[in-house]
Design a protein around this motif. Structure first.
Motif, PDB file in Angstrom:
ATOM      1  N   MET A   1      13.312  -4.885 -11.712  1.00  0.00           N
ATOM      2  CA  MET A   1      12.832  -4.427 -10.409  1.00  0.00           C
ATOM      3  C   MET A   1      11.975  -5.494  -9.744  1.00  0.00           C
ATOM      4  N   ARG A   2      11.919  -5.413  -8.461  1.00  0.00           N
ATOM      5  CA  ARG A   2      11.107  -6.336  -7.658  1.00  0.00           C
ATOM      6  C   ARG A   2       9.782  -5.674  -7.289  1.00  0.00           C
ATOM      7  N   LYS A   3       8.894  -6.469  -6.707  1.00  0.00           N
ATOM      8  CA  LYS A   3       7.675  -5.899  -6.156  1.00  0.00           C
ATOM      9  C   LYS A   3       8.015  -5.065  -4.924  1.00  0.00           C
ATOM     10  N   LEU A   4       7.236  -4.014  -4.695  1.00  0.00           N
ATOM     11  CA  LEU A   4       7.388  -3.215  -3.486  1.00  0.00           C
ATOM     12  C   LEU A   4       6.694  -3.925  -2.332  1.00  0.00           C
ATOM     13  N   ARG A   5       7.299  -3.841  -1.159  1.00  0.00           N
ATOM     14  CA  ARG A   5       6.763  -4.531   0.016  1.00  0.00           C
ATOM     15  C   ARG A   5       5.977  -3.539   0.886  1.00  0.00           C
ATOM     16  N   GLY A  29       0.237  -5.680  -9.923  1.00  0.00           N
ATOM     17  CA  GLY A  29       1.314  -6.616  -9.649  1.00  0.00           C
ATOM     18  C   GLY A  29       2.621  -5.950  -9.244  1.00  0.00           C
ATOM     19  N   MET A  30       2.540  -4.702  -8.764  1.00  0.00           N
ATOM     20  CA  MET A  30       3.737  -3.963  -8.392  1.00  0.00           C
ATOM     21  C   MET A  30       3.994  -3.981  -6.880  1.00  0.00           C
ATOM     22  N   ILE A  31       2.983  -4.379  -6.112  1.00  0.00           N
ATOM     23  CA  ILE A  31       3.031  -4.276  -4.654  1.00  0.00           C
ATOM     24  C   ILE A  31       2.561  -5.585  -4.035  1.00  0.00           C
ATOM     25  N   GLU A  32       3.223  -6.003  -2.947  1.00  0.00           N
ATOM     26  CA  GLU A  32       2.750  -7.152  -2.183  1.00  0.00           C
ATOM     27  C   GLU A  32       2.694  -6.791  -0.704  1.00  0.00           C
ATOM     28  N   LEU A  33       1.657  -7.257  -0.034  1.00  0.00           N
ATOM     29  CA  LEU A  33       1.513  -7.053   1.403  1.00  0.00           C
ATOM     30  C   LEU A  33       2.381  -8.072   2.126  1.00  0.00           C
TER      31      LEU A  33
END
Length: 381
Positions: A1-5, A29-33
């Protein structure tokens, strides 16, 4: 899975809550702004974006522009969800538009200014199947989760009494000079019909309901409006009746001189009781009817496995406010990732649109009760 945006509405440079949400959402480390409409001024939004190392073309002049333009981006680039960290009156419209355009939502509390708006969002969440998280951050605290687990497991027996207080003193200096620190908090058009009731009372309401796994059904409220020309409450005492038959009391104030953030909840059952103090958030004091007092700590002895899983650092190391926020984001992100993987988890543990509706109903019931000389008033019409 990727990071959530993540896209953010509000939270420009100098915003306390914007900074908290950005830090908390990044803890695991699951979410990026990836984008934002941080301010009503495009210039200030771009300034915030630069400070956060965002490309200028992902810094938008309004939440409307952000939602419209993000929707046009390829699915692999656009934001996955919107987090809303604006003053109260600016929660509803961006949340509504995000849901209508297929974006999941994380929103600060209180969810909306009116019950009608809250129910509109609840209906949209139901119709779209999108996720909605409400950041009642204190429910993310490890020892609050231990308290709830103990109630659910029957450790305390039948619950018959609750006491909660949320006392702050930061408004004391402005009782004779209206809303000097945050003017919008004294304006019903921006804050809603509740003052401290909406700001901290909803936290107390949600915390009691979460720990006891039982809703408040009726309130008898005596609210104070202390200071010159004060329109909205900044103090109050409220009697509570719970769905499980328990009775309770709530005391809230933002003019309690000298208090910092004294959120304390006590729950009494037939076998034992618990006490949690937000200012000493790594301790859950338990008193038993037939054995010595016991203190639980994160990652400590005899805590439930579900609680140990969200205790972020080894025993004896303090964790609190940011970590509790982070646990809300982690639970939401885990749920959203499971949805994107077409394998949604059951019973996710974070406050949702349902709790948002209840919070607004609590505000309206307490204000109505206060106007009727503290008459008992039901939360749900």
């Amino acid at each position: 899975m990727r990071k959530l945006r993540m896209g953010m509405v509000g939270g420009g440079i100098g915003s306390f809550m914007g900074d908290v949400h950005r830090k908390a959402s990044g803890l695991d480390g699951m979410i990026e702004l990836v984008c934002g409409a941080f301010n009503s001024s495009l210039e200030k939004t771009i300034e915030t974006g630069k400070a956060l190392f965002l490309p200028e073309d992902r810094c938008y002049g309004s939440f409307q522009e952000m939602i419209e333009k993000e929707k046009q981006l390829p699915e692999g680039e656009r934001m996955d969800f919107v987090t809303i960290v604006t003053p109260n009156h600016l929660h509803f419209e961006p949340a509504k538009m995000a849901l209508e355009n297929g974006f999941h939502v994380v929103c600060d509390k209180p969810m909306t200014l009116t019950i009608e708006e809250a129910k509109t969002l609840e209906k949209l969440v139901s119709e779209t199947g999108l996720l909605f998280a409400l950041t009642h951050n204190y429910t993310g605290n490890a020892m609050v989760k231990q308290a709830r687990a103990m109630v659910l497991n029957g450790d305390l027996g039948d619950i018959y009494k609750v006491q909660v207080q949320y006392l702050q003193g930061w408004m004391t200096a402005e009782v004779n000079e209206q809303a000097k620190i945050k003017p919008w908090r004294a304006d019903p058009s921006k804050s809603g019909i509740g003052g401290s009731l909406a700001d901290i009372g909803t936290h107390a309401e949600n915390l009691v309901s979460y720990i006891t796994n039982s809703e408040i059904t009726e309130v008898a409220a005596d609210l104070g409006r202390i200071g010159k020309d004060r329109v909205l409450d900044n103090d109050g005492n409220i009697l509570l009746r719970m769905k499980n038959g328990a009775k309770g009391t709530m005391s809230i104030s933002q003019v309690a001189t000298g208090e910092e953030n004294a959120l304390i909840v006590k729950v009494y059952g037939s076998k034992g009781s618990i006490e949690w103090n937000q200012e000493e958030s790594t301790k859950l004091i338990t008193k038993w009817i037939d054995k010595p007092q016991q203190t639980f700590t994160p990652d400590g002895v005899n805590i439930y496995d579900s609680v140990r899983a969200i205790s972020r650092i080894p025993k004896g190391h303090p964790e609190g406010y940011l970590e509790a926020f982070g646990n809300i984001y982690k639970a939401f992100a885990t749920h959203l990732m499971s949805v994107l993987a077409n394998n949604p988890i059951e019973s996710p543990d974070y406050p949702s649109v349902k709790e948002g509706v209840t919070g607004v109903e609590f505000i309206y019931a307490a204000v109505k009760s206060d106007k009727e000389n503290a008459a008992w008033t039901a939360l749900k019409a």
